[in-house]
Motif scaffolding. Structure first.
Motif, PDB file in Angstrom:
ATOM      1  N   LYS A  10      39.452  85.893  61.803  1.00  0.00           N
ATOM      2  CA  LYS A  10      39.351  86.797  62.994  1.00  0.00           C
ATOM      3  C   LYS A  10      38.899  88.225  62.713  1.00  0.00           C
ATOM      4  CE  LYS A  10      41.767  88.339  67.284  1.00  0.00           C
ATOM      5  NZ  LYS A  10      42.905  88.283  67.891  1.00  0.00           N
ATOM      6  N   ALA A  11      39.800  88.805  61.895  1.00  0.00           N
ATOM      7  CA  ALA A  11      39.445  90.124  61.165  1.00  0.00           C
ATOM      8  C   ALA A  11      37.923  90.092  60.933  1.00  0.00           C
ATOM      9  CB  ALA A  11      40.441  90.385  60.263  1.00  0.00           C
ATOM     10  N   ASP A  12      37.559  89.358  60.255  1.00  0.00           N
ATOM     11  CA  ASP A  12      36.098  89.368  59.464  1.00  0.00           C
ATOM     12  C   ASP A  12      35.076  89.500  60.634  1.00  0.00           C
ATOM     13  OD1 ASP A  12      37.099  89.232  56.797  1.00  0.00           O
ATOM     14  OD2 ASP A  12      36.680  87.303  56.567  1.00  0.00           O
ATOM     15  N   LEU A  13      35.489  88.586  61.691  1.00  0.00           N
ATOM     16  CA  LEU A  13      34.350  88.492  62.855  1.00  0.00           C
ATOM     17  C   LEU A  13      34.446  89.945  63.521  1.00  0.00           C
ATOM     18  CD1 LEU A  13      35.202  84.978  63.879  1.00  0.00           C
ATOM     19  CD2 LEU A  13      33.161  85.707  62.715  1.00  0.00           C
ATOM     20  N   VAL A  14      35.647  90.413  63.702  1.00  0.00           N
ATOM     21  CA  VAL A  14      35.762  91.796  64.541  1.00  0.00           C
ATOM     22  C   VAL A  14      35.092  92.832  64.124  1.00  0.00           C
ATOM     23  CG1 VAL A  14      37.414  93.618  65.278  1.00  0.00           C
ATOM     24  CG2 VAL A  14      37.933  90.950  65.367  1.00  0.00           C
ATOM     25  N   SER A  15      35.005  92.869  62.471  1.00  0.00           N
ATOM     26  CA  SER A  15      34.272  93.723  61.560  1.00  0.00           C
ATOM     27  C   SER A  15      32.915  93.379  61.424  1.00  0.00           C
ATOM     28  CB  SER A  15      35.186  93.835  60.538  1.00  0.00           C
ATOM     29  OG  SER A  15      35.061  92.622  59.519  1.00  0.00           O
ATOM     30  N   GLN A  16      32.308  92.191  61.991  1.00  0.00           N
ATOM     31  CA  GLN A  16      30.979  91.955  62.203  1.00  0.00           C
ATOM     32  C   GLN A  16      30.633  91.251  60.838  1.00  0.00           C
ATOM     33  OE1 GLN A  16      29.144  92.082  65.168  1.00  0.00           O
ATOM     34  NE2 GLN A  16      31.118  92.067  65.934  1.00  0.00           N
ATOM     35  N   ARG A  17      31.637  90.678  59.828  1.00  0.00           N
ATOM     36  CA  ARG A  17      31.174  90.273  58.724  1.00  0.00           C
ATOM     37  C   ARG A  17      30.480  88.760  59.042  1.00  0.00           C
ATOM     38  NH1 ARG A  17      35.337  89.783  54.181  1.00  0.00           N
ATOM     39  NH2 ARG A  17      33.416  89.074  52.835  1.00  0.00           N
ATOM     40  N   ARG A  18      29.524  88.336  58.319  1.00  0.00           N
ATOM     41  CA  ARG A  18      29.097  87.048  58.416  1.00  0.00           C
ATOM     42  C   ARG A  18      29.880  86.006  57.787  1.00  0.00           C
ATOM     43  NH1 ARG A  18      22.505  87.440  57.498  1.00  0.00           N
ATOM     44  NH2 ARG A  18      22.068  88.510  59.403  1.00  0.00           N
ATOM     45  N   LEU A  19      30.118  84.851  58.413  1.00  0.00           N
ATOM     46  CA  LEU A  19      30.820  83.781  58.008  1.00  0.00           C
ATOM     47  C   LEU A  19      29.881  82.475  58.263  1.00  0.00           C
ATOM     48  CD1 LEU A  19      34.467  84.385  59.415  1.00  0.00           C
ATOM     49  CD2 LEU A  19      33.513  84.620  56.880  1.00  0.00           C
ATOM     50  N   THR A  20      29.975  81.499  57.168  1.00  0.00           N
ATOM     51  CA  THR A  20      29.098  80.465  57.209  1.00  0.00           C
ATOM     52  C   THR A  20      30.259  79.232  57.250  1.00  0.00           C
ATOM     53  OG1 THR A  20      27.204  81.210  56.437  1.00  0.00           O
ATOM     54  CG2 THR A  20      27.632  78.913  56.441  1.00  0.00           C
ATOM     55  N   PHE A  21      30.318  78.236  58.061  1.00  0.00           N
ATOM     56  CA  PHE A  21      31.008  77.033  57.972  1.00  0.00           C
ATOM     57  C   PHE A  21      30.541  75.933  57.510  1.00  0.00           C
ATOM     58  CE2 PHE A  21      32.992  73.440  59.795  1.00  0.00           C
ATOM     59  CZ  PHE A  21      34.083  73.200  59.320  1.00  0.00           C
ATOM     60  N   ALA A  22      30.802  75.067  56.623  1.00  0.00           N
ATOM     61  CA  ALA A  22      30.350  74.065  56.195  1.00  0.00           C
ATOM     62  C   ALA A  22      31.319  72.992  55.990  1.00  0.00           C
ATOM     63  CB  ALA A  22      29.663  74.241  54.564  1.00  0.00           C
ATOM     64  N   ALA A  23      30.891  71.873  56.215  1.00  0.00           N
ATOM     65  CA  ALA A  23      31.810  70.540  56.333  1.00  0.00           C
ATOM     66  C   ALA A  23      30.798  69.456  55.664  1.00  0.00           C
ATOM     67  CB  ALA A  23      32.529  70.370  57.378  1.00  0.00           C
ATOM     68  N   GLU A  24      31.496  68.468  55.042  1.00  0.00           N
ATOM     69  CA  GLU A  24      31.054  67.009  54.710  1.00  0.00           C
ATOM     70  C   GLU A  24      31.462  66.046  55.479  1.00  0.00           C
ATOM     71  OE1 GLU A  24      31.415  66.253  50.582  1.00  0.00           O
ATOM     72  OE2 GLU A  24      29.977  68.085  49.938  1.00  0.00           O
ATOM     73  N   LEU A  25      30.726  65.645  56.559  1.00  0.00           N
ATOM     74  CA  LEU A  25      31.053  64.737  57.444  1.00  0.00           C
ATOM     75  C   LEU A  25      30.720  63.290  57.392  1.00  0.00           C
ATOM     76  CD1 LEU A  25      29.918  67.031  60.243  1.00  0.00           C
ATOM     77  CD2 LEU A  25      32.282  66.842  59.328  1.00  0.00           C
ATOM     78  N   PHE A  26      31.406  62.236  58.026  1.00  0.00           N
ATOM     79  CA  PHE A  26      31.355  61.060  57.835  1.00  0.00           C
ATOM     80  C   PHE A  26      31.071  60.351  56.345  1.00  0.00           C
ATOM     81  CE2 PHE A  26      28.822  62.135  61.717  1.00  0.00           C
ATOM     82  CZ  PHE A  26      29.775  61.169  62.802  1.00  0.00           C
TER      83      PHE A  26
END
Length: 316
Positions: free
Chosen positions: A254-270
């Motif tokens: 949340k702090a990263d997002l408030v400071s406008q840092r880019r976050l990428t989420f990645a998941a391996e599914l199925f």
């Protein structure tokens, strides 16, 4: 291993409860009926025949009340203004899920969605939601895929394993073999089999995800600008590896997002067959302490943080 680009993506087992059937519709304002080609009209007719007949059975009034409360809470949020003059229709998810997808429409166009599941003692919980013209289980996206692939369905089932693992199961007309699976968000054909889907259903659990009930409200929202998760590729790692990434506490993210840092989420599914990278573009918190991360997947999706944290990793 196949890396799958999510251009527009989220099953439990469906039961026989009378609560989980029928397209329940909100109080409607007149909608404009969009013109369609003869090909699309033919596919629409095939889809209507392919959908389960139990969608026409009545549901409990309590579901209607719960959906209206969720709907009104979201419609009051910045960015959801188009919902204020919209209507919604509910459709049951696959057998045993006791869940529904709520498609939101305005002037005949899909503009958003909610996923709602039945909880204990006749209550309902909001599993995920999204805003934009490419909702989960969109009929428009489904029609486009069927036309492009020249597929005529004889049966269709909506399977929702968990957030990010949602598919249409499609049996082709005149074909009793292995069904096809279409991503419920992107419309992409997926490299899945029935056995893989069933394994994912058995290993998944919705109980771990925080989901507000209708009495709760949104108390905090944060947003950042969308970006291309393929611009930097820290999430491209070998199967089973994390690239040195660890699970971060929500407050750090949340702090990263408030400071406008880019976050990428990645998941391996199925069972690792599909890798999904998504730009994280904000968060939303509810009064019951539920936390949702806003991700960009053609438009906005709000996914439970706990579900995402269990399924993958966040990369700066």
């Amino acid at each position: 291993m196949m890396k799958f680009q999510a251009i527009r993506l989220a099953v439990l087992l469906l039961g026989t409860s009378l609560l989980a059937v029928w397209p329940l519709t909100s109080s409607a304002v007149p909608e404009a009926v969009p013109s369609v080609s003869s090909q699309q009209q033919a596919i629409q007719q095939a889809v209507q025949k392919a959908l389960p007949p139990n969608e026409q059975l009545p549901v409990a009034p309590s579901l209607n009340e719960a959906v209206n409360r969720f709907f009104q809470q979201l419609a009051a949020q910045k960015g959801f203004e188009s919902w204020q003059e919209a209507t919604w229709t509910s459709y049951p998810l696959g057998p045993g899920s006791h869940g529904w997808v709520i498609l939101v429409k305005s002037n005949g166009q899909e503009i958003g969605y909610m996923i709602v599941h039945a909880a204990q003692e006749g209550t309902y919980q909001l599993t995920e939601y999204g805003n934009g013209e490419y909702p989960l289980f969109s009929f428009q996206t489904l029609y486009q895929t069927l036309m492009q692939q020249e597929l005529i369905p004889s049966s269709l089932v909506r399977w929702y394993v968990s957030p990010l693992q949602a598919v249409w199961e499609l049996t082709l007309e005149g074909n009793s073999g292995e069904p096809l699976y279409i991503d419920a968000k992107t419309g992409e054909l997926l490299p899945l089999t029935k056995d893989v889907l069933q394994e994912s259903m058995l290993s998944g659990s919705m109980n771990a995800f925080t989901k507000p009930e209708p009495a709760h409200t949104i108390i905090e929202t944060g947003t950042t600008a969308p970006f291309d998760p393929y611009a930097k590729l820290p999430w491209v790692v070998e199967p089973g590896e994390t690239g040195g990434q660890v699970h971060h506490p929500y407050q750090e993210l949340k702090a990263d997002l408030v400071s406008q840092r880019r976050l990428t989420f990645a998941a391996e599914l199925f069972d690792g067959r599909i890798t999904v990278p998504l730009a994280v573009t904000g968060f939303q918190e509810w009064s019951d302490s539920s936390r949702y991360m806003r991700v960009h997947q053609d438009d906005e999706r709000f996914l439970p943080f706990e579900a995402m944290d269990a399924a993958g990793y966040f990369f700066p």
